[in-house]
Design a protein around this motif. Structure first.
Motif, PDB file in Angstrom:
ATOM      1  N   GLY A  72       1.327  -1.651   0.258  1.00 32.31           N
ATOM      2  CA  GLY A  72      -0.379  -0.290   0.208  1.00 32.31           C
ATOM      3  C   GLY A  72       0.553   1.304   0.020  1.00 32.31           C
ATOM      4  O   GLY A  72       0.693   1.912   1.281  1.00 32.31           O
ATOM      5  N   SER A  73       1.228   2.064  -0.698  1.00 34.63           N
ATOM      6  CA  SER A  73       2.379   2.936  -1.339  1.00 34.63           C
ATOM      7  C   SER A  73       1.645   4.167  -1.335  1.00 34.63           C
ATOM      8  O   SER A  73       0.799   4.324  -1.474  1.00 34.63           O
ATOM      9  CB  SER A  73       2.869   2.913  -2.503  1.00 34.63           C
ATOM     10  N   ALA A  74       1.869   5.253  -1.019  1.00 29.99           N
ATOM     11  CA  ALA A  74       1.027   6.302   0.114  1.00 29.99           C
ATOM     12  C   ALA A  74       0.831   6.721  -2.037  1.00 29.99           C
ATOM     13  O   ALA A  74       0.014   7.293  -2.132  1.00 29.99           O
ATOM     14  CB  ALA A  74       1.927   7.738   0.175  1.00 29.99           C
ATOM     15  N   LEU A  75       1.815   6.598  -3.168  1.00 28.79           N
ATOM     16  CA  LEU A  75       2.242   6.749  -4.020  1.00 28.79           C
ATOM     17  C   LEU A  75       2.790   6.006  -5.304  1.00 28.79           C
ATOM     18  O   LEU A  75       3.795   6.010  -5.031  1.00 28.79           O
ATOM     19  CB  LEU A  75       2.798   8.669  -4.360  1.00 28.79           C
ATOM     20  N   GLU A  76       1.812   5.937  -6.484  1.00 25.82           N
ATOM     21  CA  GLU A  76       2.515   5.080  -7.076  1.00 25.82           C
ATOM     22  C   GLU A  76       2.128   5.328  -8.534  1.00 25.82           C
ATOM     23  O   GLU A  76       1.046   6.132  -8.777  1.00 25.82           O
ATOM     24  CB  GLU A  76       1.861   3.725  -7.147  1.00 25.82           C
ATOM     25  N   ALA A  77       3.579   5.918  -9.056  1.00 22.14           N
ATOM     26  CA  ALA A  77       3.788   6.196 -10.496  1.00 22.14           C
ATOM     27  C   ALA A  77       3.171   4.406 -11.842  1.00 22.14           C
ATOM     28  O   ALA A  77       4.113   4.383 -11.538  1.00 22.14           O
ATOM     29  CB  ALA A  77       4.676   6.857 -10.787  1.00 22.14           C
ATOM     30  N   ARG A  78       2.819   4.222 -12.638  1.00 26.49           N
ATOM     31  CA  ARG A  78       2.147   3.139 -13.169  1.00 26.49           C
ATOM     32  C   ARG A  78       2.065   3.090 -14.490  1.00 26.49           C
ATOM     33  O   ARG A  78       1.648   3.985 -14.844  1.00 26.49           O
ATOM     34  CB  ARG A  78       1.139   2.563 -13.105  1.00 26.49           C
ATOM     35  N   ASP A  79       3.434   3.119 -15.161  1.00 27.49           N
ATOM     36  CA  ASP A  79       3.761   2.833 -16.383  1.00 27.49           C
ATOM     37  C   ASP A  79       3.589   4.322 -17.278  1.00 27.49           C
ATOM     38  O   ASP A  79       2.741   4.955 -18.203  1.00 27.49           O
ATOM     39  CB  ASP A  79       3.224   1.985 -17.520  1.00 27.49           C
ATOM     40  N   ILE A  80       4.847   5.258 -16.887  1.00 27.33           N
ATOM     41  CA  ILE A  80       4.038   6.614 -17.030  1.00 27.33           C
ATOM     42  C   ILE A  80       5.035   7.396 -18.504  1.00 27.33           C
ATOM     43  O   ILE A  80       6.161   7.245 -18.102  1.00 27.33           O
ATOM     44  CB  ILE A  80       4.855   7.701 -15.881  1.00 27.33           C
ATOM     45  N   SER A  81       4.500   7.890 -19.162  1.00 26.08           N
ATOM     46  CA  SER A  81       5.350   7.810 -20.534  1.00 26.08           C
ATOM     47  C   SER A  81       4.903   9.811 -20.650  1.00 26.08           C
ATOM     48  O   SER A  81       3.846   9.480 -20.284  1.00 26.08           O
ATOM     49  CB  SER A  81       4.705   8.072 -21.763  1.00 26.08           C
ATOM     50  N   ALA A  82       5.766  10.419 -21.469  1.00 24.35           N
ATOM     51  CA  ALA A  82       5.678  11.856 -21.346  1.00 24.35           C
ATOM     52  C   ALA A  82       6.565  12.584 -23.223  1.00 24.35           C
ATOM     53  O   ALA A  82       7.382  11.520 -23.302  1.00 24.35           O
ATOM     54  CB  ALA A  82       6.084  12.504 -20.235  1.00 24.35           C
ATOM     55  N   TRP A  83       5.397  13.420 -22.751  1.00 21.53           N
ATOM     56  CA  TRP A  83       6.109  14.584 -24.299  1.00 21.53           C
ATOM     57  C   TRP A  83       6.010  15.689 -23.960  1.00 21.53           C
ATOM     58  O   TRP A  83       5.560  16.283 -23.632  1.00 21.53           O
ATOM     59  CB  TRP A  83       4.807  13.894 -25.727  1.00 21.53           C
ATOM     60  N   PHE A  84       6.277  16.548 -25.306  1.00 22.12           N
ATOM     61  CA  PHE A  84       6.547  17.770 -25.432  1.00 22.12           C
ATOM     62  C   PHE A  84       6.398  17.336 -27.212  1.00 22.12           C
ATOM     63  O   PHE A  84       7.466  17.357 -27.622  1.00 22.12           O
ATOM     64  CB  PHE A  84       7.483  18.388 -24.562  1.00 22.12           C
ATOM     65  N   SER A 106       2.376  22.226 -25.363  1.00 22.58           N
ATOM     66  CA  SER A 106       2.449  20.920 -26.144  1.00 22.58           C
ATOM     67  C   SER A 106       2.090  19.764 -25.147  1.00 22.58           C
ATOM     68  O   SER A 106       3.265  19.369 -25.837  1.00 22.58           O
ATOM     69  CB  SER A 106       4.270  21.349 -26.432  1.00 22.58           C
ATOM     70  N   ALA A 107       2.865  19.832 -23.822  1.00 24.55           N
ATOM     71  CA  ALA A 107       2.462  18.133 -22.769  1.00 24.55           C
ATOM     72  C   ALA A 107       2.145  17.463 -23.157  1.00 24.55           C
ATOM     73  O   ALA A 107       0.352  18.083 -23.296  1.00 24.55           O
ATOM     74  CB  ALA A 107       3.199  19.448 -22.102  1.00 24.55           C
ATOM     75  N   SER A 108       1.918  16.289 -23.040  1.00 26.97           N
ATOM     76  CA  SER A 108       1.447  14.846 -22.612  1.00 26.97           C
ATOM     77  C   SER A 108       1.556  14.236 -22.295  1.00 26.97           C
ATOM     78  O   SER A 108       2.372  13.815 -22.160  1.00 26.97           O
ATOM     79  CB  SER A 108       0.498  14.696 -24.216  1.00 26.97           C
ATOM     80  N   MET A 109       1.175  12.941 -21.528  1.00 23.53           N
ATOM     81  CA  MET A 109       1.025  11.802 -21.031  1.00 23.53           C
ATOM     82  C   MET A 109       0.316  10.458 -21.217  1.00 23.53           C
ATOM     83  O   MET A 109      -0.720  11.085 -21.946  1.00 23.53           O
ATOM     84  CB  MET A 109       1.435  13.105 -19.953  1.00 23.53           C
ATOM     85  N   SER A 110       0.829   9.557 -20.596  1.00 20.53           N
ATOM     86  CA  SER A 110       0.139   8.552 -20.450  1.00 20.53           C
ATOM     87  C   SER A 110       1.009   7.322 -19.304  1.00 20.53           C
ATOM     88  O   SER A 110       1.331   8.105 -18.710  1.00 20.53           O
ATOM     89  CB  SER A 110       0.507   7.636 -21.775  1.00 20.53           C
ATOM     90  N   GLY A 111      -0.520   6.582 -18.316  1.00 24.71           N
ATOM     91  CA  GLY A 111      -0.009   6.142 -17.500  1.00 24.71           C
ATOM     92  C   GLY A 111      -1.618   6.721 -16.558  1.00 24.71           C
ATOM     93  O   GLY A 111      -1.957   7.338 -16.403  1.00 24.71           O
ATOM     94  N   GLN A 112      -0.753   5.774 -15.220  1.00 19.44           N
ATOM     95  CA  GLN A 112      -1.727   6.825 -13.730  1.00 19.44           C
ATOM     96  C   GLN A 112      -0.697   7.249 -12.994  1.00 19.44           C
ATOM     97  O   GLN A 112       0.658   6.021 -12.812  1.00 19.44           O
ATOM     98  CB  GLN A 112      -1.760   4.713 -13.375  1.00 19.44           C
ATOM     99  N   VAL A 113      -1.012   7.987 -12.129  1.00 15.58           N
ATOM    100  CA  VAL A 113      -0.998   8.693 -10.907  1.00 15.58           C
ATOM    101  C   VAL A 113      -1.168   8.159  -9.321  1.00 15.58           C
ATOM    102  O   VAL A 113      -2.541   8.615  -9.559  1.00 15.58           O
ATOM    103  CB  VAL A 113      -0.140   9.577 -11.104  1.00 15.58           C
ATOM    104  N   LEU A 114      -1.344   7.190  -8.326  1.00 12.68           N
ATOM    105  CA  LEU A 114      -2.698   6.850  -7.910  1.00 12.68           C
ATOM    106  C   LEU A 114      -1.390   7.081  -6.075  1.00 12.68           C
ATOM    107  O   LEU A 114      -0.503   6.975  -6.105  1.00 12.68           O
ATOM    108  CB  LEU A 114      -1.894   5.332  -7.471  1.00 12.68           C
ATOM    109  N   LEU A 115      -2.367   8.118  -5.691  1.00 11.25           N
ATOM    110  CA  LEU A 115      -2.940   8.336  -4.600  1.00 11.25           C
ATOM    111  C   LEU A 115      -3.761   7.796  -3.182  1.00 11.25           C
ATOM    112  O   LEU A 115      -5.471   8.379  -3.931  1.00 11.25           O
ATOM    113  CB  LEU A 115      -2.283  10.082  -4.335  1.00 11.25           C
TER     114      LEU A 115
END
Length: 285
Positions: free
Chosen positions: A29-41, A86-95
């Protein structure tokens, strides 16, 4: 925004692809979890499927050469990335298990629960020290009585290690403080909204050694009540303040990835990847 849907097995695969696993003894049970984050400019991809579980009550350091996506990743965690046209992203940030990019999730709620301290101190220069602390609660709509405001100002300035230095001049402008004091004022302002997580983007890079030491002491004291993620290029600082560490790397124009993640002592003393060893010993970067 383009959040993707992932499963726990997908996340495990992403860690394996990056050559990084969860730290020994980490809880599910992490306080904050990033899953499969990809990012673009625009068309430039700067992060490739980054997954990271940040444990509650820990200081996690993000290290790596300039340009490997550490600060971009940090800004994705509290939805600042989407402010860039111009920014975009994919994935999840779970709190607490809830995706902050999910349907119905308000950006103001994410900012309240996930605070941010920037590389350059950014107090409101003509606003008083006390009003700087109270600016955060006012922005997120917290209603406080006079006595509550006074208590909050003292509490947050004390936690930020600044109260004894400024308690006699709370009506003086925040811009009149030294650089190190301004940075601690910004920490106090972030704490005033009662965040669950505090993100820090190279908070000591422009400070002298004495101010840096005071900020580091503040970080260590705060870790008992707020989860902290800090980006730093100072390897000694990462070892001093963090319990866990993630090494980011972008090689030959490829997007940034996590090469290694685990307890800070292991990452620095016995890393599993040669690139980590080379970086922490100053052989590149």
């Amino acid at each position: 925004m383009n959040p993707s849907t992932t499963t726990p097995s997908d996340t495990a695969t992403a860690h394996a692809d990056a050559g990084a696993g969860p730290p020994e003894g980490s809880s599910a049970g992490s306080a904050l979890e990033a899953r499969d984050i990809s990012a673009w400019f625009g068309d430039n991809k700067v992060l490739e499927r980054v997954s990271l579980a940040v444990r509650s009550g820990m200081v996690t350091a993000l290290i790596g050469p300039s340009g490997c996506g550490k600060s971009t990743f940090l800004r994705i965690l509290n939805r600042m990335h989407e402010l860039v046209p111009s920014a975009s992203m994919s994935g999840q940030v779970l709190l607490d298990g809830v995706d902050v990019y999910g349907p119905g999730q308000r950006i103001t709620d994410s900012r309240r629960r996930i605070g941010m301290v920037f590389q350059k101190p950014n107090p409101f220069p003509m606003m008083s020290i006390a009003d700087n602390v109270l600016a955060g609660p006012k922005f997120v709509g917290m209603r406080l009585g006079r006595s509550e405001r006074d208590r909050l100002v003292e509490e947050c300035l004390t936690k930020a290690g600044l109260w004894r230095e400024v308690k006699g001049r709370l009506r003086a402008p925040g811009g009149a403080l030294s650089g190190g004091q301004q940075q601690r004022l910004c920490i106090a302002r972030s704490l005033a909204i009662r965040p669950d997580v505090l993100l820090m983007d190279e908070p000591c890079s422009a400070l002298d050694p004495t101010s840096t030491r005071r900020i580091e002491e503040t970080i260590q004291q705060l870790a008992d009540e707020v989860t902290i993620v800090i980006v730093t290029h100072n390897m000694q600082q990462a070892q001093r303040v963090s319990q866990e560490c993630a090494f980011f790397l972008a090689e030959e124009g490829t997007p940034g990835r996590i090469v290694e993640y685990g307890p800070t002592r292991r990452v620095f003393e016995s890393p599993t990847d040669q690139r980590t060893l080379d970086y922490v010993h100053g052989r590149f970067g």
